[in-house]
Scaffold this active site. Structure first.
Site, mmCIF file in Angstrom:
data_model
loop_
_atom_site.group_PDB
_atom_site.id
_atom_site.type_symbol
_atom_site.label_atom_id
_atom_site.label_comp_id
_atom_site.label_asym_id
_atom_site.label_seq_id
_atom_site.Cartn_x
_atom_site.Cartn_y
_atom_site.Cartn_z
ATOM 1 N N LYS A 52 0.846 -1.309 0.402
ATOM 2 C CA LYS A 52 0.298 -0.219 0.698
ATOM 3 C C LYS A 52 1.206 1.316 0.073
ATOM 4 O O LYS A 52 0.655 1.971 -0.706
ATOM 5 C CB LYS A 52 -1.409 0.329 1.310
ATOM 6 C CG LYS A 52 -2.265 -0.815 0.974
ATOM 7 C CD LYS A 52 -3.046 -1.197 1.823
ATOM 8 C CE LYS A 52 -4.002 -2.167 2.334
ATOM 9 N NZ LYS A 52 -4.704 -2.783 3.083
ATOM 10 N N GLN A 96 -4.768 -1.931 9.507
ATOM 11 C CA GLN A 96 -5.047 -3.166 8.983
ATOM 12 C C GLN A 96 -5.430 -4.027 9.777
ATOM 13 O O GLN A 96 -5.144 -3.928 10.687
ATOM 14 C CB GLN A 96 -3.443 -3.483 8.463
ATOM 15 C CG GLN A 96 -3.154 -4.535 7.406
ATOM 16 C CD GLN A 96 -4.293 -3.986 6.580
ATOM 17 O OE1 GLN A 96 -3.895 -3.736 5.420
ATOM 18 N NE2 GLN A 96 -4.444 -5.510 6.190
ATOM 19 N N ASP A 119 -11.425 2.368 4.044
ATOM 20 C CA ASP A 119 -11.588 1.665 3.391
ATOM 21 C C ASP A 119 -13.365 1.072 3.438
ATOM 22 O O ASP A 119 -14.176 -0.180 2.764
ATOM 23 C CB ASP A 119 -11.551 0.955 4.492
ATOM 24 C CG ASP A 119 -9.421 -0.193 4.586
ATOM 25 O OD1 ASP A 119 -9.735 -0.457 3.397
ATOM 26 O OD2 ASP A 119 -9.098 -0.437 6.112
#
Ligand code: GUN
Length: 290
Positions: A52, A96, A119
């Protein structure tokens, strides 16, 4: 059988995103910024976070990596998220998952400001997605829709079977496929489904996100079906310098003989998840720059 090349699609979309980032910098003086928080050192998570970060740099975005020890408390993590909510350089915040067991996912997700939730995991964004309001779409499900379209299939009117009901993939991808724009008929299978093959044998599209190798085999498929394999499973492999190899949730060998198109693992869904994350971060920065 056609291989659905997620790297190729991701590459072309990332070109558009990089151009968007450059334009936003030039016109508004705003550089999109993404903060990625990783708690602990789960090897798969470390590798996702590294990918990422690299993708952000390649697109011209700012990325800030925050590595916290596994012993971090829920309160400390929530406090870090809140700092980022208030940080004007940061347009997207990602924690995460999974986080260590002593921290509740829900407590962390609820702390993220919905306008920085790139997200698409907060209840506000999930709710907006369900009722069709503008929102950040969750990255993996959004990438999956793009991959099915990229395979050449017209999703409208098709029967799509989703295997797995996680909040990150299964449930949202089922919801997106059933929206008016895509208009699929959707069956959601899960661990409580006695005979998954009964449903997949009738499916034009199968999305497998069960987290278990060999969940889908060729004998469970209709001829020509499009298969999207979301699984990322590490299998011990002495012949590989890393000591493991990656396999998906579908048995590639047998499925590729029956499917019309299938995503490889790696190189299918993964690159698209990251691409849609960059997309949402750019969108978030654009909203702020307006
Ligand atoms: N863990 C596995 N997939 C994801 C994802 O898309 N976002 C976050 N934050 N964690 C994940």
């Amino acid at each position: 059988m056609k291989l659905i090349d997620g790297k190729e699609l991701a590459h072309s979309l990332r070109g558009e995103i990089a151009a968007g980032v450059a334009g936003l910098k030039a016109e508004k003086g705003v550089t999109p910024g993404l903060a990625v928080i990783l708690v602990g050192d789960n090897p798969a998570s470390v590798s996702y976070v590294t990918a990422k970060k690299r993708a952000c740099a390649e697109a011209g975005m700012l990325s800030r990596e925050i590595r916290l020890p596994a012993e971090t408390t829920e309160e400390e993590l929530v406090a870090r998220v809140k700092e980022l909510n208030a940080d004007p350089e940061i347009h997207g915040i990602l924690v995460q998952l999974p986080v260590p067991k002593h921290i509740r996912d829900k407590a962390v997700i609820d702390a993220i400001a919905p306008e920085k939730d790139v997200d698409g995991f907060t209840p506000i964004n999930v709710g907006k997605m369900m009722i069709g309001d503008e929102c950040f779409l969750p990255c993996t499900p959004h990438g999956i829709i793009k991959l099915i379209e990229f395979s050449g299939m017209d999703i409208r009117g098709k029967h799509a079977v989703v295997i797995g009901r996680s909040n990150i993939v299964g449930k949202p991808v089922a919801a997106l496929l059933a929206r008016k724009e895509t208009n699929a008929t959707v069956t959601l299978c899960h661990t409580g489904t006695p005979d998954v093959g009964h449903f997949t044998r009738d499916a034009d599209i199968v999305v497998v996100a069960a987290g278990r190798p060999n969940t889908l085999t060729g004998d469970m498929l209709k001829d020509g079906a499009v298969v999207i394999d979301v699984g990322v499973n590490r299998i011990p492999d002495e012949t590989n310098p890393k000591g493991f190899r990656l396999v998906g949730d579908a048995d590639f060998e047998s499925c590729s003989k029956v499917a019309g198109a299938i995503t490889p693992v790696p190189g299918g869904v993964g690159p698209m998840t990251i691409t849609m994350l960059l997309w949402n971060t750019l969108e978030s920065a654009r909203r702020v720059a307006k």
